[in-house]
Design an enzyme around this catalytic site. Structure first.
Site, PDB file in Angstrom:
ATOM      1  CG  HIS A 263      59.285  34.741  81.603  1.00 44.18           C
ATOM      2  ND1 HIS A 263      58.383  35.774  81.566  1.00 44.18           N
ATOM      3  CD2 HIS A 263      58.800  33.858  82.495  1.00 44.18           C
ATOM      4  CE1 HIS A 263      57.390  35.522  82.402  1.00 44.18           C
ATOM      5  NE2 HIS A 263      57.618  34.362  82.977  1.00 44.18           N
ATOM      6  CG  HIS A 300      53.508  27.670  83.351  1.00 38.26           C
ATOM      7  ND1 HIS A 300      53.252  28.822  82.656  1.00 38.26           N
ATOM      8  CD2 HIS A 300      52.931  27.829  84.549  1.00 38.26           C
ATOM      9  CE1 HIS A 300      52.541  29.645  83.400  1.00 38.26           C
ATOM     10  NE2 HIS A 300      52.322  29.064  84.555  1.00 38.26           N
TER      11      HIS A 300
HETATM   12 FE   LIG Z   1      50.879  30.070  85.665  1.00 37.94          FE
END
Ligand SMILES: [Fe+2]
Length: 385
Positions: A263, A300
């Site tokens: 990613h 995140h």
């Molecule tokens: Fe985000």
């Protein structure tokens, strides 16, 4: 834009005599930014660009704030913003801070009776629906679905639509909007690893030179107010110009995605930068090709930036129940991530058709009353299992 551009007729040497066919002088204007240190354009006008006849009205267009200090994730249904005939009236600020306004607009008609100038802010206009022509004092640009139009502060413009079903996502930025410096070499040329190159940047063509006197209304935006100013000559009266400061267009479809075995982080999608926010383009691309890769993003915590995603088209892999025209707001201070099921769903997928524009602001965004009219108040619970 950091490329030299020239349009129309200019004299061989700046600040020298340049006469019309009848012997009169053209009127030179240096149009600069950041004092005399930023990008500038030198233009030549039929008439003095200074002929103000009247200041008719002054009124505020400052957004009304519903939530000044926000810690809630939101989804806003952008296509629920009602269409309005007039371009400026159709612009609804949904999110704001002292650096920028994030605006949705569904104008039905072209700007006919007036010209518009934003003296404080660069405007980045993303065309979600509609085709037409951006007409400016420095030439015109055709636009269609997927175009970013960058109008630097102070450029007088109009929008001419061929269509009446138009949807715009606009970022009005008090900080100058540039392409990322890391994509350019020391000379300003775009580097080989840049996701776009000079050929993708469309510069103004078709300079309109109107040698007309009369009454010309320019709606000038300054410090949150519109001033309706009447000028004695046509604002589009430039015979020629050259320099670096002019509007340009770039299509999101010309953004070449950078992919990897695992990613890739959001900066690979970056398209524009300011010192107050970034703009990224998420475009159709092949997914990560490590045999064990998880294409969905990880959770995140964007601890020091608010994340605004504007969903344009395709199936947005990490979100459930998101449609074209929706905005998600993930505020700084709390983590966010893929919706339940999205990680599993992404494993083994080889490509995505998603198309989205992301604006990450470094200062928190305030939520406006206009935004609350189209808000999904329960979105913040959408990660609950
Ligand atoms: Fe985000």
């Amino acid at each position: 834009m950091p490329f030299y551009h020239k349009l129309g007729n200019i004299p061989p040497k700046r600040h020298t005599i340049f006469r019309k066919p009848n012997g009169d002088l053209y009127y030179e204007q240096l149009f600069g930014t950041i004092g005399f240190d930023g990008m500038s354009t030198n233009s030549y006008h039929e008439h003095r660009p200074t002929q103000v006849k009247e200041i008719r009205k002054q009124y505020s267009v400052q957004p009304k704030i519903a939530k000044a200090n926000n810690m809630q994730s939101y989804r806003f249904r952008g296509f629920q913003v009602p269409p309005e005939a007039d371009y400026l009236e159709s612009r609804k600020v949904v999110l704001t801070n002292s650096d920028c306004n994030i605006i949705l607009a569904a104008p039905q008609e072209s700007t006919r009776d007036y010209f518009y100038k934003n003296t404080d802010a660069d405007e980045l206009i993303f065309i979600h629906k509609g085709t037409g022509k951006l007409r400016t004092m420095l030439g015109n640009l055709d636009f269609k679905y997927g175009d970013y139009l960058l109008v630097p502060r102070g450029i007088i413009y109009k929008l001419d639509f061929d269509t009446d079903d138009n949807r715009l996502f606009i970022v009005e930025s008090y900080r100058p909007i540039y392409t990322p410096k890391r994509y350019r070499n020391w000379f300003g040329q775009l580097l080989e690893h840049s996701p776009f190159c000079e050929r993708d940047i469309r510069r103004p063509y078709e300079l309109e030179t109107n040698d007309e006197k009369g009454e010309f209304l320019i709606k000038v935006k300054k410090q949150g107010d519109i001033f309706e100013m009447i000028y004695a000559t046509h604002p589009f009266d430039v015979i020629g110009y050259d320099g670096y400061n002019y509007p340009y267009a770039f299509s999101i479809h010309d953004f070449e995605p950078i992919t990897g075995r695992i990613h890739q982080p959001p900066p690979v999608h970056q398209t524009f930068e300011t010192d107050a926010f970034v703009v990224c383009s998420f475009v159709p691309r092949l997914y990560d090709y490590h045999p064990e890769s998880i294409p969905a993003p990880y959770n995140h915590s964007n601890i020091d930036s608010d994340e605004v995603l504007y969903y344009v088209d395709g199936d947005f892999m990490s979100r459930n129940d998101i449609d074209a025209g929706h905005i998600s707001l993930h505020p700084a201070g709390i983590p966010h991530g893929p919706h339940p099921g999205a990680v599993e769903r992404s494993i083994g997928q080889t490509e995505t058709e998603e198309l989205a524009v992301m604006v990450d602001t470094f200062k928190p965004l305030q939520v406006t009353e206009e935004a609350m009219k189209i808000a999904d108040e329960d979105y913040f619970k959408s990660w609950l299992e």
